[in-house]
Design a protein around this motif. Structure first.
Motif, PDB file in Angstrom:
ATOM      1  N   ARG A  88       9.740  16.666   9.527  1.00  0.00           N
ATOM      2  CA  ARG A  88       9.718  15.218   9.298  1.00  0.00           C
ATOM      3  C   ARG A  88       8.401  14.564   9.692  1.00  0.00           C
ATOM      4  O   ARG A  88       7.874  13.719   8.987  1.00  0.00           O
ATOM      5  CB  ARG A  88      10.877  14.555  10.046  1.00  0.00           C
ATOM      6  CG  ARG A  88      12.235  15.044   9.551  1.00  0.00           C
ATOM      7  CD  ARG A  88      13.365  14.330  10.238  1.00  0.00           C
ATOM      8  NE  ARG A  88      14.648  14.938   9.880  1.00  0.00           N
ATOM      9  CZ  ARG A  88      15.801  14.590  10.420  1.00  0.00           C
ATOM     10  NH1 ARG A  88      15.845  13.667  11.356  1.00  0.00           N
ATOM     11  NH2 ARG A  88      16.917  15.184  10.048  1.00  0.00           N
ATOM     12  N   TYR A  89       7.877  14.933  10.859  1.00  0.00           N
ATOM     13  CA  TYR A  89       6.745  14.169  11.392  1.00  0.00           C
ATOM     14  C   TYR A  89       5.520  14.973  11.804  1.00  0.00           C
ATOM     15  O   TYR A  89       4.462  14.392  12.023  1.00  0.00           O
ATOM     16  CB  TYR A  89       7.198  13.368  12.630  1.00  0.00           C
ATOM     17  CG  TYR A  89       7.899  12.085  12.301  1.00  0.00           C
ATOM     18  CD1 TYR A  89       7.193  10.993  11.812  1.00  0.00           C
ATOM     19  CD2 TYR A  89       9.270  11.951  12.471  1.00  0.00           C
ATOM     20  CE1 TYR A  89       7.832   9.806  11.505  1.00  0.00           C
ATOM     21  CE2 TYR A  89       9.920  10.770  12.160  1.00  0.00           C
ATOM     22  CZ  TYR A  89       9.187   9.698  11.685  1.00  0.00           C
ATOM     23  OH  TYR A  89       9.820   8.534  11.384  1.00  0.00           O
ATOM     24  N   ALA A  90       5.635  16.278  11.935  1.00  0.00           N
ATOM     25  CA  ALA A  90       4.516  17.039  12.503  1.00  0.00           C
ATOM     26  C   ALA A  90       3.223  16.847  11.723  1.00  0.00           C
ATOM     27  O   ALA A  90       2.183  16.508  12.299  1.00  0.00           O
ATOM     28  CB  ALA A  90       4.874  18.524  12.579  1.00  0.00           C
ATOM     29  N   LEU A  91       3.259  17.060  10.409  1.00  0.00           N
ATOM     30  CA  LEU A  91       2.021  16.965   9.632  1.00  0.00           C
ATOM     31  C   LEU A  91       1.459  15.541   9.611  1.00  0.00           C
ATOM     32  O   LEU A  91       0.254  15.355   9.834  1.00  0.00           O
ATOM     33  CB  LEU A  91       2.242  17.488   8.207  1.00  0.00           C
ATOM     34  CG  LEU A  91       2.666  18.960   8.093  1.00  0.00           C
ATOM     35  CD1 LEU A  91       2.656  19.407   6.632  1.00  0.00           C
ATOM     36  CD2 LEU A  91       1.784  19.860   8.933  1.00  0.00           C
ATOM     37  N   PRO A  92       2.289  14.490   9.366  1.00  0.00           N
ATOM     38  CA  PRO A  92       1.732  13.131   9.411  1.00  0.00           C
ATOM     39  C   PRO A  92       1.120  12.778  10.771  1.00  0.00           C
ATOM     40  O   PRO A  92       0.059  12.157  10.835  1.00  0.00           O
ATOM     41  CB  PRO A  92       2.945  12.240   9.102  1.00  0.00           C
ATOM     42  CG  PRO A  92       3.859  13.106   8.308  1.00  0.00           C
ATOM     43  CD  PRO A  92       3.684  14.479   8.885  1.00  0.00           C
ATOM     44  N   SER A 141       4.794  24.266  -1.415  1.00  0.00           N
ATOM     45  CA  SER A 141       5.725  23.139  -1.411  1.00  0.00           C
ATOM     46  C   SER A 141       4.947  21.852  -1.654  1.00  0.00           C
ATOM     47  O   SER A 141       3.865  21.646  -1.108  1.00  0.00           O
ATOM     48  CB  SER A 141       6.455  23.047  -0.060  1.00  0.00           C
ATOM     49  OG  SER A 141       5.540  22.890   0.990  1.00  0.00           O
ATOM     50  N   ALA A 142       5.520  21.018  -2.478  1.00  0.00           N
ATOM     51  CA  ALA A 142       4.879  19.735  -2.765  1.00  0.00           C
ATOM     52  C   ALA A 142       5.042  18.818  -1.557  1.00  0.00           C
ATOM     53  O   ALA A 142       6.125  18.705  -0.992  1.00  0.00           O
ATOM     54  CB  ALA A 142       5.524  19.102  -3.991  1.00  0.00           C
ATOM     55  N   ALA A 143       3.958  18.194  -1.132  1.00  0.00           N
ATOM     56  CA  ALA A 143       4.032  17.276  -0.001  1.00  0.00           C
ATOM     57  C   ALA A 143       4.876  16.066  -0.377  1.00  0.00           C
ATOM     58  O   ALA A 143       4.824  15.575  -1.498  1.00  0.00           O
ATOM     59  CB  ALA A 143       2.628  16.840   0.399  1.00  0.00           C
ATOM     60  N   LEU A 144       5.675  15.611   0.580  1.00  0.00           N
ATOM     61  CA  LEU A 144       6.473  14.408   0.353  1.00  0.00           C
ATOM     62  C   LEU A 144       5.547  13.192   0.387  1.00  0.00           C
ATOM     63  O   LEU A 144       4.531  13.195   1.095  1.00  0.00           O
ATOM     64  CB  LEU A 144       7.553  14.294   1.422  1.00  0.00           C
ATOM     65  CG  LEU A 144       8.632  15.383   1.370  1.00  0.00           C
ATOM     66  CD1 LEU A 144       9.492  15.341   2.615  1.00  0.00           C
ATOM     67  CD2 LEU A 144       9.492  15.203   0.116  1.00  0.00           C
ATOM     68  N   GLU A 147       4.072  11.843   3.679  1.00  0.00           N
ATOM     69  CA  GLU A 147       3.176  12.701   4.445  1.00  0.00           C
ATOM     70  C   GLU A 147       1.703  12.355   4.217  1.00  0.00           C
ATOM     71  O   GLU A 147       0.835  12.763   4.992  1.00  0.00           O
ATOM     72  CB  GLU A 147       3.433  14.172   4.111  1.00  0.00           C
ATOM     73  CG  GLU A 147       4.794  14.658   4.601  1.00  0.00           C
ATOM     74  CD  GLU A 147       5.079  16.100   4.235  1.00  0.00           C
ATOM     75  OE1 GLU A 147       4.201  16.744   3.612  1.00  0.00           O
ATOM     76  OE2 GLU A 147       6.163  16.585   4.556  1.00  0.00           O
ATOM     77  N   SER A 148       1.432  11.613   3.154  1.00  0.00           N
ATOM     78  CA  SER A 148       0.037  11.251   2.858  1.00  0.00           C
ATOM     79  C   SER A 148      -0.324   9.853   3.363  1.00  0.00           C
ATOM     80  O   SER A 148      -1.446   9.395   3.165  1.00  0.00           O
ATOM     81  CB  SER A 148      -0.205  11.320   1.344  1.00  0.00           C
ATOM     82  OG  SER A 148       0.546  10.318   0.679  1.00  0.00           O
ATOM     83  N   GLU A 189       4.124   1.314  -3.885  1.00  0.00           N
ATOM     84  CA  GLU A 189       3.522   2.131  -4.941  1.00  0.00           C
ATOM     85  C   GLU A 189       3.507   3.612  -4.550  1.00  0.00           C
ATOM     86  O   GLU A 189       3.916   4.471  -5.336  1.00  0.00           O
ATOM     87  CB  GLU A 189       2.092   1.642  -5.198  1.00  0.00           C
ATOM     88  CG  GLU A 189       1.376   2.418  -6.306  1.00  0.00           C
ATOM     89  CD  GLU A 189      -0.045   1.908  -6.537  1.00  0.00           C
ATOM     90  OE1 GLU A 189      -0.817   2.633  -7.171  1.00  0.00           O
ATOM     91  OE2 GLU A 189      -0.371   0.798  -6.058  1.00  0.00           O
ATOM     92  N   LYS A 190       3.062   3.904  -3.327  1.00  0.00           N
ATOM     93  CA  LYS A 190       2.937   5.298  -2.904  1.00  0.00           C
ATOM     94  C   LYS A 190       4.295   5.997  -2.803  1.00  0.00           C
ATOM     95  O   LYS A 190       4.415   7.187  -3.108  1.00  0.00           O
ATOM     96  CB  LYS A 190       2.218   5.384  -1.551  1.00  0.00           C
ATOM     97  CG  LYS A 190       0.718   5.165  -1.630  1.00  0.00           C
ATOM     98  CD  LYS A 190       0.063   5.497  -0.299  1.00  0.00           C
ATOM     99  CE  LYS A 190      -1.462   5.431  -0.404  1.00  0.00           C
ATOM    100  NZ  LYS A 190      -2.120   5.866   0.840  1.00  0.00           N
ATOM    101  N   LEU A 191       5.306   5.261  -2.331  1.00  0.00           N
ATOM    102  CA  LEU A 191       6.623   5.870  -2.135  1.00  0.00           C
ATOM    103  C   LEU A 191       7.521   5.707  -3.359  1.00  0.00           C
ATOM    104  O   LEU A 191       8.663   6.160  -3.356  1.00  0.00           O
ATOM    105  CB  LEU A 191       7.304   5.270  -0.891  1.00  0.00           C
ATOM    106  CG  LEU A 191       6.521   5.431   0.421  1.00  0.00           C
ATOM    107  CD1 LEU A 191       7.292   4.823   1.579  1.00  0.00           C
ATOM    108  CD2 LEU A 191       6.217   6.894   0.708  1.00  0.00           C
ATOM    109  N   GLU A 192       6.973   5.026  -4.364  1.00  0.00           N
ATOM    110  CA  GLU A 192       7.680   4.837  -5.641  1.00  0.00           C
ATOM    111  C   GLU A 192       9.039   4.170  -5.445  1.00  0.00           C
ATOM    112  O   GLU A 192      10.072   4.639  -5.928  1.00  0.00           O
ATOM    113  CB  GLU A 192       7.833   6.189  -6.365  1.00  0.00           C
ATOM    114  CG  GLU A 192       6.508   6.831  -6.710  1.00  0.00           C
ATOM    115  CD  GLU A 192       6.655   8.175  -7.406  1.00  0.00           C
ATOM    116  OE1 GLU A 192       7.787   8.699  -7.458  1.00  0.00           O
ATOM    117  OE2 GLU A 192       5.643   8.702  -7.904  1.00  0.00           O
ATOM    118  N   VAL A 193       9.019   3.064  -4.703  1.00  0.00           N
ATOM    119  CA  VAL A 193      10.216   2.246  -4.502  1.00  0.00           C
ATOM    120  C   VAL A 193       9.883   0.804  -4.868  1.00  0.00           C
ATOM    121  O   VAL A 193       8.710   0.448  -5.058  1.00  0.00           O
ATOM    122  CB  VAL A 193      10.739   2.335  -3.050  1.00  0.00           C
ATOM    123  CG1 VAL A 193      11.157   3.754  -2.716  1.00  0.00           C
ATOM    124  CG2 VAL A 193       9.677   1.855  -2.063  1.00  0.00           C
ATOM    125  N   ALA A 194      10.939  -0.036  -4.956  1.00  0.00           N
ATOM    126  CA  ALA A 194      10.716  -1.380  -5.477  1.00  0.00           C
ATOM    127  C   ALA A 194      11.012  -2.505  -4.484  1.00  0.00           C
ATOM    128  O   ALA A 194      10.771  -3.673  -4.789  1.00  0.00           O
ATOM    129  CB  ALA A 194      11.565  -1.587  -6.728  1.00  0.00           C
TER     130      ALA A 194
END
Length: 211
Positions: A88-92, A141-144, A147-148, A189-194
């Motif tokens: 969930r959080y390590a990479l970010p 694996s595609a990054a969520l 994570e970016s 925009e990044k998370l593709e939500v409205a």
């Protein structure tokens, strides 16, 4: 002597870490703090070498504390000790300045190894986090989307997800309302939500709610 600080809002957790470290030569717990604000206040008075930081804190979250530490104390090493799994959080958190990430259920030997590793100026990643990094580099694996996110985007995202208003976030983070609104638009925009409700749903779906 390596000086440590333990930042966690649960007294029993702080006591557990203190006990784990009590007999280790060359390590000293300089102070404990139950909130991000208390940690930042004590850092002004009691310098330390390694900060053991929980993500889920009342008020200022671990993400907020990490950002403040990176701005004010460049030499201070931050080891995130979280109840959230690495996925969930390590990479970010590592991308945004943490020197290491470890789950709270780690063994004593791993905790001490992580502390000594980051104190030497190196990154500490658990075997699972190393696997995640390797998968990402190999394109397995595609990054969520989350994570970016940048450190500031992650701060604003988690606060919006908890239901805080744009103006409230602006006050807390000492930003203009316009700036926070820009971050919000970028997040949608990044998370593709409205909407904010969809931001919250995204955070819940991926187990990202802290504090």
């Amino acid at each position: 002597m390596l000086r440590l600080a333990i930042v966690d809002d649960h007294r029993i957790v702080r006591a557990g870490f203190r006990e784990m470290l009590a007999d280790e030569l060359g390590l000293r717990v300089e102070f404990e703090a139950a909130s991000g604000e208390e940690a930042l206040q004590k850092l002004r008075e009691q310098p330390c070498d390694v900060l053991l930081l929980d993500l889920s804190l009342p008020g200022a979250s671990g993400v907020d504390v990490l950002r403040a530490v990176r701005q004010r104390y460049a030499a201070l090493k931050v080891l995130v000790l979280s109840g959230f799994p690495e996925e969930r959080y390590a990479l970010p958190m590592i991308r945004n300045g943490a020197n290491g990430y470890l789950c709270k259920d780690c063994e004593r030997d791993e905790l001490i190894r992580a502390i000594r590793t980051v104190a030497q100026g190196r990154r500490y990643v658990s075997p699972r986090t190393a696997e995640l990094l390797a998968d990402e580099l190999a394109g397995v694996s595609a990054a969520l989307p989350h994570e970016s996110l940048s450190e500031r985007e992650l701060q604003v995202f988690l606060r919006l997800a908890k239901g805080e208003s744009v103006s409230g976030i602006a006050d807390t983070l000492k930003l203009s309302v316009k700036t926070v609104s820009t971050y919000r638009s970028r997040l949608l925009e990044k998370l593709e939500v409205a909407s904010n409700a969809e931001l919250a749903a995204y955070a819940l779906r991926h187990g990202l709610m802290v504090g």
